[in-house]
Design an enzyme around this catalytic site. Structure first.
Site, PDB file in Angstrom:
ATOM      1  N   GLU A  74      -3.784   1.664  -7.382  1.00 43.99           N
ATOM      2  CA  GLU A  74      -4.163   2.760  -6.505  1.00 43.99           C
ATOM      3  C   GLU A  74      -3.298   3.980  -6.789  1.00 43.99           C
ATOM      4  O   GLU A  74      -2.207   4.121  -6.206  1.00 43.99           O
ATOM      5  CB  GLU A  74      -3.974   2.344  -5.038  1.00 43.99           C
ATOM      6  N   GLU A 118       0.734   3.950   1.513  1.00 43.43           N
ATOM      7  CA  GLU A 118       1.060   4.496   2.838  1.00 43.43           C
ATOM      8  C   GLU A 118       2.205   3.715   3.480  1.00 43.43           C
ATOM      9  O   GLU A 118       3.046   4.293   4.170  1.00 43.43           O
ATOM     10  CB  GLU A 118      -0.202   4.491   3.728  1.00 43.43           C
ATOM     11  N   HIS A 163       0.859  -1.195   0.000  1.00 49.23           N
ATOM     12  CA  HIS A 163       0.000   0.000   0.000  1.00 49.23           C
ATOM     13  C   HIS A 163       0.894   1.244   0.000  1.00 49.23           C
ATOM     14  O   HIS A 163       1.958   1.261   0.627  1.00 49.23           O
ATOM     15  CB  HIS A 163      -0.897  -0.009   1.241  1.00 49.23           C
ATOM     16  N   SER A 181     -10.414   6.910  -3.571  1.00 44.09           N
ATOM     17  CA  SER A 181     -11.639   7.712  -3.432  1.00 44.09           C
ATOM     18  C   SER A 181     -12.840   7.111  -4.162  1.00 44.09           C
ATOM     19  O   SER A 181     -13.633   7.837  -4.749  1.00 44.09           O
ATOM     20  CB  SER A 181     -11.382   9.159  -3.877  1.00 44.09           C
TER      21      SER A 181
END
Ligand code: PEP
Length: 248
Positions: A164, A94, A92, A209
């Protein structure tokens, strides 16, 4: 062969016991047919998901890159599998940005997950700067190839990819269905270059989103097989609507 849609909810570091209980009870009441639904809560609440109604599957948000041993604070893939977890999010943005996980670390975690029988949800995505610099495909190719070079395309038969774009995560800016479709097709073609059967069956999720009101148009694109959902997975009605959009 048709690919079964998949929607995974990534709670990130949000929620409490009561929230988990309420959200899982709310989702259990929904039929959610025709879509595989995975809930990825923080570690302490994984047990609530594995103990929840049958159609919800549990996913972890992270896993150690090593096997069991003297690694204080880490959670191994074997432990996750032992607890009934079936999926784990790997790479991911993050984790890549805030915890310095590089492509090599991501490839290690991917292997640990598969060795333990977990299905990795491998996240790939470019930053806004990279997109504006025309580097989207180069970045996605580098991130994907780091796993392909180590584990081969055949390993993707037991994995899910999530595209993503970093600029769309938690920002309210969504890639258009055309933008997302173009990258999904690129990923599938790149895998097909090594194994076209695996590429055809590979589920590629879009994340960034996704909300109840844009899910249907994104999921209508031919190479988008569902979503990895952050913020909207924290709301029962929104998440259920996104799952229904994927099922349709
Ligand atoms: C995510 O963190 O994987 C994500 C897609 O978040 P959001 O839906 O909030 O953009």
């Amino acid at each position: 062969m048709a690919r079964q849609p998949l929607v995974a909810g990534n709670w990130k570091m949000n929620g409490r016991q009561a929230f988990a209980t309420d959200l899982l009870a709310g989702l259990a009441e929904k039929a959610l047919a025709g879509v595989e639904v995975v809930i990825c809560p923080p570690f302490p609440y994984l047990g609530a998901v594995t103990g929840a109604a049958g159609h919800l599957k549990a996913g972890a948000q992270n896993v150690a890159r090593t096997e069991d041993g003297a690694f204080t604070g880490e959670v191994s893939a074997q432990m996750l599998a032992d607890c009934g977890c079936q999926y784990v999010i790997i790479g991911h943005s993050e984790r890549r940005a805030l915890f310095a996980e590089d492509d090599d670390c991501v490839a290690d975690k991917y292997q640990r997950a598969q060795d333990a029988g977990l299905t990795p949800i491998l996240c790939l995505g470019e930053t806004l700067e990279e997109r504006e610099g025309g580097d989207t495909e180069a970045v996605i190719a580098r991130q994907l190839d780091a796993v392909l070079a180590r584990h081969g395309a055949a390993s993707l038969a037991r994995a899910v990819i999530a595209y993503e774009p970093v600029w769309a995560i938690g920002t309210g800016k969504t890639a258009s269905p055309e933008q997302a479709q173009a990258v999904h097709a690129f990923i599938r073609e790149r895998v097909a270059g090594q194994d076209h059967v695996v590429a055809e069956g590979l589920r590629i999720l879009y994340g960034g989103s996704v909300k109840a009101d844009n899910a249907a148009s994104l999921f209508g694109a031919p190479d988008i097989d569902g979503g990895l959902i952050g913020g909207a997975s924290l709301d029962i009605a929104s998440f259920a609507a996104i799952c229904e959009a994927a099922a349709n």
